[in-house]
Scaffold this active site. Structure first.
Site, PDB file in Angstrom:
ATOM      1  N   SER A 158       9.947 -11.035  15.750  1.00 55.51           N
ATOM      2  CA  SER A 158      11.276 -11.655  15.786  1.00 55.51           C
ATOM      3  C   SER A 158      11.764 -11.707  17.229  1.00 55.51           C
ATOM      4  CB  SER A 158      12.239 -10.799  14.966  1.00 55.51           C
ATOM      5  OG  SER A 158      13.571 -11.218  15.197  1.00 55.51           O
ATOM      6  N   TYR A 183      15.532  -2.090  14.573  1.00 50.47           N
ATOM      7  CA  TYR A 183      14.865  -3.367  14.255  1.00 50.47           C
ATOM      8  C   TYR A 183      14.120  -3.874  15.486  1.00 50.47           C
ATOM      9  CZ  TYR A 183      14.150  -8.121  12.392  1.00 50.47           C
ATOM     10  OH  TYR A 183      13.598  -9.308  11.953  1.00 50.47           O
TER      11      TYR A 183
HETATM   12  N1  LIG Z   1      14.833 -14.679   8.258  1.00 45.93           N
HETATM   13  C1  LIG Z   1      14.945 -14.641   9.569  1.00 45.93           C
HETATM   14  O1  LIG Z   1      15.896 -15.182  10.159  1.00 45.93           O
HETATM   15  C2  LIG Z   1      13.920 -13.928  10.404  1.00 45.93           C
HETATM   16  C3  LIG Z   1      14.071 -13.952  11.802  1.00 45.93           C
HETATM   17  C4  LIG Z   1      13.148 -13.281  12.593  1.00 45.93           C
HETATM   18  C5  LIG Z   1      12.094 -12.608  11.988  1.00 45.93           C
HETATM   19  N2  LIG Z   1      11.981 -12.598  10.637  1.00 45.93           N
HETATM   20  C6  LIG Z   1      10.855 -11.837  10.046  1.00 45.93           C
HETATM   21  O2  LIG Z   1      10.227 -12.612   9.052  1.00 45.93           O
HETATM   22  C7  LIG Z   1       9.641 -11.756   8.066  1.00 45.93           C
HETATM   23  C8  LIG Z   1       9.995 -12.270   6.689  1.00 45.93           C
HETATM   24  O3  LIG Z   1      11.387 -12.207   6.550  1.00 45.93           O
HETATM   25  P1  LIG Z   1      12.204 -13.037   5.455  1.00 45.93           P
HETATM   26  O4  LIG Z   1      13.354 -13.616   6.162  1.00 45.93           O
HETATM   27  O5  LIG Z   1      11.299 -13.900   4.681  1.00 45.93           O
HETATM   28  O6  LIG Z   1      12.754 -11.822   4.563  1.00 45.93           O
HETATM   29  P2  LIG Z   1      12.759 -11.534   2.990  1.00 45.93           P
HETATM   30  O7  LIG Z   1      13.015 -12.802   2.229  1.00 45.93           O
HETATM   31  O8  LIG Z   1      13.646 -10.367   2.793  1.00 45.93           O
HETATM   32  O9  LIG Z   1      11.246 -11.115   2.701  1.00 45.93           O
HETATM   33  C9  LIG Z   1      10.736  -9.883   3.141  1.00 45.93           C
HETATM   34  C10 LIG Z   1       9.629  -9.456   2.220  1.00 45.93           C
HETATM   35  O10 LIG Z   1       9.158  -8.173   2.664  1.00 45.93           O
HETATM   36  C11 LIG Z   1       8.993  -7.361   1.520  1.00 45.93           C
HETATM   37  N3  LIG Z   1       9.085  -5.930   1.805  1.00 45.93           N
HETATM   38  C12 LIG Z   1      10.138  -5.245   2.291  1.00 45.93           C
HETATM   39  N4  LIG Z   1       9.869  -3.928   2.329  1.00 45.93           N
HETATM   40  C13 LIG Z   1       8.597  -3.772   1.842  1.00 45.93           C
HETATM   41  C14 LIG Z   1       7.757  -2.664   1.617  1.00 45.93           C
HETATM   42  N5  LIG Z   1       8.156  -1.393   1.848  1.00 45.93           N
HETATM   43  N6  LIG Z   1       6.521  -2.884   1.121  1.00 45.93           N
HETATM   44  C15 LIG Z   1       6.091  -4.139   0.839  1.00 45.93           C
HETATM   45  N7  LIG Z   1       6.856  -5.239   1.016  1.00 45.93           N
HETATM   46  C16 LIG Z   1       8.103  -5.053   1.515  1.00 45.93           C
HETATM   47  C17 LIG Z   1      10.124  -7.787   0.607  1.00 45.93           C
HETATM   48  O11 LIG Z   1       9.878  -7.318  -0.692  1.00 45.93           O
HETATM   49  P3  LIG Z   1      11.120  -7.043  -1.713  1.00 45.93           P
HETATM   50  O12 LIG Z   1      11.737  -8.399  -1.953  1.00 45.93           O
HETATM   51  O13 LIG Z   1      10.434  -6.479  -2.902  1.00 45.93           O
HETATM   52  O14 LIG Z   1      12.028  -6.105  -1.013  1.00 45.93           O
HETATM   53  C18 LIG Z   1      10.063  -9.299   0.759  1.00 45.93           C
HETATM   54  O15 LIG Z   1       9.069  -9.838  -0.089  1.00 45.93           O
HETATM   55  C19 LIG Z   1      10.141 -10.343   8.379  1.00 45.93           C
HETATM   56  O16 LIG Z   1       9.104  -9.628   9.029  1.00 45.93           O
HETATM   57  C20 LIG Z   1      11.297 -10.582   9.329  1.00 45.93           C
HETATM   58  O17 LIG Z   1      11.491  -9.510  10.229  1.00 45.93           O
HETATM   59  C21 LIG Z   1      12.854 -13.243   9.832  1.00 45.93           C
END
Ligand SMILES: NC(=O)c1ccc[n+]([C@@H]2O[C@H](COP(=O)([O-])OP(=O)(O)OC[C@H]3O[C@@H](n4cnc5c(N)ncnc54)[C@H](OP(=O)(O)O)[C@@H]3O)[C@@H](O)[C@H]2O)c1
Length: 321
Positions: A158, A183
């Protein structure tokens, strides 16, 4: 060879979608493992890879929820994995290795952001443990099954890495917790992990990349109070997106899919990407986009690898004694 941290002019950009970057790419016969591939960016990644013909394994903390999300997509299978529990990581890896299959693509996508102070395992800070240590242990345990000569490991980081480098004197926040520093450290760790894995894996033809997907409204923001997101200008009081730079999930998934599949990156690795291109290096005080030098420093990367090996007891590259 070390790949320069400079744009290559991919022709894609912030508005490109996962399907755009996959156009003309046939993933038939390839297998991808996408952690968190059932929510937000991970779900869009799973959908796009499957549409391009890949078989996709989605290891999930909540397998039933995952099954509901991806059950209707051809070529996708769900398994069980909690990244915050190293025994669960080991069990998943052993199940996968026992199938005798190999993975051309591993996308370390799952993550948590800015949660209240939480301790997992032997008292580890939860963002570092889940986002970094869990993926570190997973990829090291899966190493024998990552396709030689054509494997890619993609570590979803990120722009939030700019909040903090690795806090060597207090990695586990034992002297006071800050959710954004935690984070930031975890997301810097995701980048350093790819730097070191690429150096260790390239002779076997396995390359690693990290990336910033952009800003996208997903369940990732679940720990943020609404007032904080309104104050940041991300959403209005009703929860509608305000910031025009926000991407859709299809656009947000594009950079990780590009890093995992693009022939434009053949022979490259170890670099941080954004907007479907390699990103530029920026000075420590300079605002984004771009990657901070501390996050791509090979010595920091080697030091983090050793710390991670010591903490988890796993290291696929340990010298034989
Ligand atoms: N969205 C943004 O703006 C953004 C920006 C920068 C970086 N990112 C990065 O992109 C990635 C995906 O994010 P997203 O926005 O798609 O978030 P999200 O919709 O919350 O998806 C995150 C996923 O990670 C899983 N997860 C969390 N804790 C876990 C654990 N202990 N074991 C296994 N799985 C786990 C969640 O499972 P559950 O649903 O079961 O909790 C969910 O499936 C992350 O690494 C995030 O840091 C996102």
């Amino acid at each position: 060879m070390t790949t320069p941290q400079h744009k290559i002019g991919s022709g894609f950009g912030a508005r490109s979608t996962a399907d755009d970057v996959l156009r003309g790419i046939d993933l038939s016969g390839k297998l991808a493992i996408v952690t968190g591939g059932y929510s937000g960016l991970g779900l869009e990644t799973t959908r796009a890879l499957a549409r391009a013909g890949a078989r996709v394994v989605v290891p999930a903390r909540r397998p039933e929820t995952a099954q509901d999300a991806v059950g209707g997509i051809d070529g996708v299978e769900v398994d069980e994995l909690d990244l915050a529990d190293l025994e669960s990581v080991q069990r998943f890896a052993e199940r996968f290795l026992a199938t005798g299959r190999s993975a051309e693509i591993v996308i370390a996508n799952a993550g948590i952001m800015a949660c209240p102070e939480t301790r997992v395992g032997p008292g580890w800070e939860a963002q570092f443990a889940t986002n970094h240590l869990g993926h570190y242990a997973l990829v090291n345990r899966l190493w024998p099954a990552i396709a030689r000569g054509q494997g890619r490991v993609v570590s979803v980081s990120s722009g939030g890495h700019r909040h903090s480098g690795i806090r060597w004197d207090d990695v586990q926040f034992e002297r006071g917790y800050d959710k954004w520093l935690a984070y930031g450290q975890a997301k810097t760790a995701n980048i350093l992990f790819a730097v070191r894995l690429d150096a260790l894996g390239r002779d076997a033809g396995v390359r690693a990349f990290s990336l910033h997907p952009g800003a996208i409204l997903t369940p990732l923001q679940r720990h943020l109070p609404r007032e904080e997101m309104v104050a940041a200008g991300w959403i209005d009081e009703a929860g509608n997106a305000l910031d025009p730079s926000f991407k859709t999930p299809e656009q947000g998934a594009a950079t990780q899919v590009w890093a995992a599949t693009s022939p434009q990156l053949a022979g490259m690795g170890g670099v941080y990407c954004e907007d479907c291109d390699i990103a530029e290096l920026i000075a420590d005080e300079q605002p984004g986009p771009g990657v901070r030098p501390y996050a791509v420093d090979p010595e920091e990367a080697a030091r983090l690898w050793q710390l991670s090996a010591d903490l988890t007891g796993v290291n696929a590259f340990a010298p034989l004694r």
